[in-house]
Design a protein around this motif. Structure first.
Motif, PDB file in Angstrom:
ATOM      1  N   GLU A 125       4.540   2.808   1.699  1.00  0.00           N
ATOM      2  CA  GLU A 125       4.949   2.968   0.302  1.00  0.00           C
ATOM      3  C   GLU A 125       4.046   2.173  -0.635  1.00  0.00           C
ATOM      4  O   GLU A 125       3.810   2.567  -1.773  1.00  0.00           O
ATOM      5  CB  GLU A 125       6.403   2.511   0.137  1.00  0.00           C
ATOM      6  N   LEU A 126       3.520   1.059  -0.155  1.00  0.00           N
ATOM      7  CA  LEU A 126       2.607   0.254  -0.963  1.00  0.00           C
ATOM      8  C   LEU A 126       1.451   1.098  -1.478  1.00  0.00           C
ATOM      9  O   LEU A 126       1.140   1.088  -2.674  1.00  0.00           O
ATOM     10  CB  LEU A 126       2.068  -0.919  -0.131  1.00  0.00           C
ATOM     11  N   TYR A 127       0.810   1.839  -0.598  1.00  0.00           N
ATOM     12  CA  TYR A 127      -0.366   2.624  -0.996  1.00  0.00           C
ATOM     13  C   TYR A 127       0.034   3.871  -1.768  1.00  0.00           C
ATOM     14  O   TYR A 127      -0.704   4.318  -2.654  1.00  0.00           O
ATOM     15  CB  TYR A 127      -1.201   2.961   0.240  1.00  0.00           C
ATOM     16  N   ARG A 128       1.193   4.420  -1.470  1.00  0.00           N
ATOM     17  CA  ARG A 128       1.645   5.605  -2.226  1.00  0.00           C
ATOM     18  C   ARG A 128       1.955   5.252  -3.679  1.00  0.00           C
ATOM     19  O   ARG A 128       1.793   6.086  -4.571  1.00  0.00           O
ATOM     20  CB  ARG A 128       2.886   6.213  -1.559  1.00  0.00           C
ATOM     21  N   SER A 129       2.374   4.013  -3.927  1.00  0.00           N
ATOM     22  CA  SER A 129       2.729   3.626  -5.298  1.00  0.00           C
ATOM     23  C   SER A 129       1.512   3.284  -6.153  1.00  0.00           C
ATOM     24  O   SER A 129       1.632   3.146  -7.367  1.00  0.00           O
ATOM     25  CB  SER A 129       3.679   2.426  -5.275  1.00  0.00           C
TER      26      SER A 129
END
Length: 647
Positions: A125-129
């Motif tokens: 989720e870190l990179y998706r955000s």
């Protein structure tokens, strides 16, 4: 809450004024029938007041309830918070601290304790955000090496080195994959075992924490990471005011909810500094602010300043702090209700005055109202009102300034001068994320700029004035030595900024190393001094419609050199470099914002032709480059600026 500016709780933001009517102002912010701008103004008013954690939560909920058109005036920032302790309760405080600085913070909290997994998994989720900033906040227990108390100094050094190397590896991954700014939280101080002997025992928790804090600071400086030094900040108010052991054991909250507004403010300061929202100038009153007494009544010999009395020493300590602020780049100004000649007396004749008239870039002394004087100061310095801090011991003057010029920061000045230094330091208006050689010269540069404006106002021939300045513009590609200053300009320049795109150091460094990107930074000097780096241009070489063009992603210039036609000189240099790189044309972009209307007509004024529209309301402009390589600064309208281009 006490009346003498001593906080009821050590973590209280005591320098902010109390909310005059919290419930009524909050109701205005929540009123669906009110104009969006009015609702936002009400929330910003509340954010600029002293709030406990419950009121902070109410303001943040009202912020979430605002429609998109109400928050369009705020600068968006995406923050990822990766922690080894519970931090969800801090999100409202971070968002309100951002609002205090004109930021709309979208804060995403990663899964509890999984900061390593989030960083290492490209699909997390870190990179998706796609955050702009990542705050890495492991718990103190995770960071302190588990050594026996009998460990030797060499063992302690090696263990701390391993911890810091691991963190530095995570920083690099974040910067390479996200090109985001990284903020590393330093651990809060542990409970000592040996009392004052703690740091002399290498394996003691306090000794390890101190060693880790120093190693983290050194590594962060080397890696370009921003340190959230909660340990140092907490030392000023006591770690007991920040943490509650009961809440740690029950909810793994390393920072208690009561201290939430304080912790959110610390994060908000760094986010604000990253986005150029730190204040730049300190406007000071004189009587009972820089010295004790009233100069018009007590005379130069009767004011309290200097050694010999507790009061005089307190004012001298404040002057010393103010002067150190000037040395690091804060611009100083005076706004005083006084006869100008009398107001200058202490600066010219009192032997114990540390500050002198030459330390101030602007000096307003007279009997008019102070908001009008502050407007003149902002105009003289070429700064927006939101760059100023107004420090005045008179509560009536502070109230008038807040009501008349809400953009100006006005701290609640303590009644005791011995607390002036602490108040100004605790308020954090001048938070920095870098310190460059240009910063150290900032006060002198603004003083010289004010002198140029006065000379220009008295000149009858603009061309003659510009010629007399003997300007030299040195243009170079962005290099490691200029990286911090260039990034600083990208994130704080608003008026002369064609697209107002914000980039961190890692992103700017990547542009500088990319062969398909041309970067330029221009330094302007003249007979009155060095203006420092005043212009930045970043352009991408792309194929478009069968031709090669330099697409100008970023073009900005410091407002201190407006009206001196530096933009024409920069354009000539850029055009020549682009032509040498094989470009057939320049493509300029103008993305309108609430603050960059100044450059709306820049491209057509420089000969660019309309070329359609891009995303986010951008207008595109095109300039052919035939013959540009042979005349790097050819333009009949240019003043005699000597251009030196270093390829």
């Amino acid at each position: 809450m006490t009346t003498d500016n001593h906080p009821a709780h050590p973590a209280e933001l005591y320098w902010l004024p109390p909310a005059a009517d919290f419930d009524q102002t909050l109701a205005r912010a929540r009123d669906d029938g009110a104009a969006p701008a009015e609702r936002l103004a009400a929330l910003r008013e509340l954010a600029g007041s002293r709030l406990d954690f419950m009121r902070t939560a109410k303001v943040e909920r009202a912020l979430r309830g605002l429609p998109g058109d109400a928050t369009a005036a705020l600068q968006p920032v995406r923050l990822a918070l990766l922690a080894g302790h519970t931090v969800d309760h801090l999100v409202p405080a971070i968002r309100v601290a951002g609002l205090r600085r004109g930021l709309l913070v979208d804060c995403r909290v990663g899964p509890y304790g999984q900061w390593r997994q989030q960083i290492l998994d490209p699909g997390s989720e870190l990179y998706r955000s796609e955050p702009d900033v990542v705050l890495l906040a492991p718990s103190a227990d995770e960071l302190l090496p588990p050594l026996p108390l009998s460990a030797a100094r060499s063992e302690a050094e090696e263990a701390v080195s391993r911890t810091v190397k691991e963190l530095a590896g995570f920083w690099r991954i974040l910067r390479e994959r996200l090109r985001a700014a990284v903020m590393q939280q330093a651990p809060l101080p542990p409970t000592p075992l040996f009392g004052h002997h703690e740091r002399l025992v290498p394996g003691a928790p306090g000794a390890l924490a101190a060693r880790l804090e120093g190693a983290l600071a050194d590594a962060a400086a080397e890696e370009g990471v921003h340190l959230l030094d909660l340990a140092a900040a907490a030392a000023r108010i006591g770690s007991g005011a920040v943490s509650d052991p009961r809440l740690w054991h029950h909810a793994k909250q390393e920072i208690s909810p009561v201290a939430g507004p304080w912790a959110g403010e610390q994060v908000g300061r760094i986010l604000g500094a990253l986005r150029g929202r730190s204040r730049k100038a300190l406007v000071l009153d004189l009587d009972d602010t820089l010295w004790g007494g009233i100069i018009g009544e007590d005379g130069v010999d009767g004011i309290a300043i200097g050694q010999g009395s507790a009061e005089g020493e307190a004012f001298l300590a404040f002057q010393r702090h103010v002067r150190r602020l000037a040395e690091r780049g804060v611009v100083l100004a005076v706004s005083s209700k006084n006869d100008p000649t009398i107001a200058l007396g202490p600066f010219e004749r009192h032997p114990d005055m540390l500050l002198r008239r030459s330390d101030f870039a602007a000096f307003e002394a007279g009997w008019g109202d102070k908001p009008a004087a502050v407007r003149r100061i902002a105009e003289e310095l070429g700064l927006g009102l939101d760059a100023l801090v107004f420090f005045d011991d008179n509560p009536a003057e502070r109230a008038l300034m807040r009501r008349t010029l809400p953009e100006v920061a006005v701290p609640e000045v303590p009644p005791a001068p011995e607390r002036y230094v602490q108040c100004l330091a605790d308020a954090g208006y001048f938070e920095a994320v870098s310190f460059t050689a240009d910063d150290a010269q900032r006060a002198a540069q603004y003083s010289a700029s004010a002198e140029r404006r006065r000379a220009q106002a008295g000149a009858t021939d603009l061309e003659g004035f510009l010629r007399d300045l003997a300007m030299v513009l040195e243009v170079r590609k962005v290099e490691p030595v200029s990286l911090a200053r260039v990034t600083q300009l990208i994130n704080k320049t608003n008026q002369f900024n064609l697209t107002t795109r914000r980039y961190g150091e890692a992103e700017v460094a990547a542009f500088a190393q990319d062969p398909s990107v041309l970067t330029f930074c221009g330094r302007l000097t003249d007979r009155l001094g060095d203006n420092g780096i005043v212009s930045v241009v970043i352009g991408r070489l792309v194929e478009e419609g069968g031709e090669r063009v330099l697409d100008l992603d970023t073009w900005l210039m410091s407002c201190r050199v407006l009206g001196r036609r530096v933009e024409q000189a920069m354009l000539g240099t850029i055009a020549a470099a682009a032509a040498r790189a094989g470009a057939d044309a320049l493509v300029g972009r103008y993305r309108p914002t609430p603050r960059n209307g100044l450059v709306r007509e820049l491209y057509p004024s420089l000969g660019f032709a309309p070329a359609g529209e891009g995303e986010d309301g951008e207008t595109l402009w095109r300039l052919p480059l035939a013959g540009a390589a042979s005349e790097p600064a050819a333009n009949d309208t240019l003043p005699p600026i000597e251009v030196r281009f270093h390829d």
